[in-house]
Design a protein around this motif. Sequence first.
Motif, PDB file in Angstrom:
ATOM      1  N   LEU A   1       1.003   4.252  -2.766  1.00 33.80           N
ATOM      2  CA  LEU A   1       0.784   5.647  -2.381  1.00 33.80           C
ATOM      3  C   LEU A   1       1.977   6.529  -2.746  1.00 33.80           C
ATOM      4  O   LEU A   1       1.802   7.703  -3.081  1.00 33.80           O
TER       5      LEU A   1
ATOM      6  N   PRO B   1      -6.180   8.022  -3.637  1.00 32.10           N
ATOM      7  CA  PRO B   1      -6.641   7.090  -2.597  1.00 32.10           C
ATOM      8  C   PRO B   1      -7.815   6.214  -3.030  1.00 32.10           C
ATOM      9  O   PRO B   1      -7.887   5.041  -2.652  1.00 32.10           O
TER      10      PRO B   1
ATOM     11  N   VAL C   1      -6.396   3.103  -4.896  1.00 29.78           N
ATOM     12  CA  VAL C   1      -5.349   2.267  -4.289  1.00 29.78           C
ATOM     13  C   VAL C   1      -5.792   0.813  -4.161  1.00 29.78           C
ATOM     14  O   VAL C   1      -5.047  -0.107  -4.509  1.00 29.78           O
TER      15      VAL C   1
ATOM     16  N   ARG D   1       0.832  -1.214   0.000  1.00 33.31           N
ATOM     17  CA  ARG D   1       0.000   0.000   0.000  1.00 33.31           C
ATOM     18  C   ARG D   1       0.867   1.264   0.000  1.00 33.31           C
ATOM     19  O   ARG D   1       0.613   2.208  -0.746  1.00 33.31           O
TER      20      ARG D   1
END
Length: 124
Positions: A99, A105, A108, A95
């Motif tokens: 990012l 977001p 993701v 993750r």
Amino acid sequence: MGDLAISFTELGPSEDAVWDAFARDLSERGVNRLLATSLGAIDVTSAQRRIIADALKQRKIAAAAVMDDRLSRGVVTAVTWQGVDIEIYAWSELREAILSLNVPPAEVDAVIDATIRLRAAATT
């Protein structure tokens, strides 16, 4: 996925034709971000490292590598010596790697799912 390419390098030597096609795709397909992943030790030559470094630098592609193998991390470190800005993450940090590429977001989880599917397909 849009301007984000997700790659998975399999174990063993990488064929020059496949590696060249990968670098060409990075250069020609509007890729601005790369999530490069692998399991175990990857085996790429210095010429292949140079080819990929040139493709990443030419297009100023933001890159993150996800791998746990120490030797593979060394290969990526060698690419950074060629002027490529690439961060290395463990699989447990997937993750964070995504990012770091400024993936919105809301996207993701879809990128995580696609990455896990790619990994599963490559290892079955």
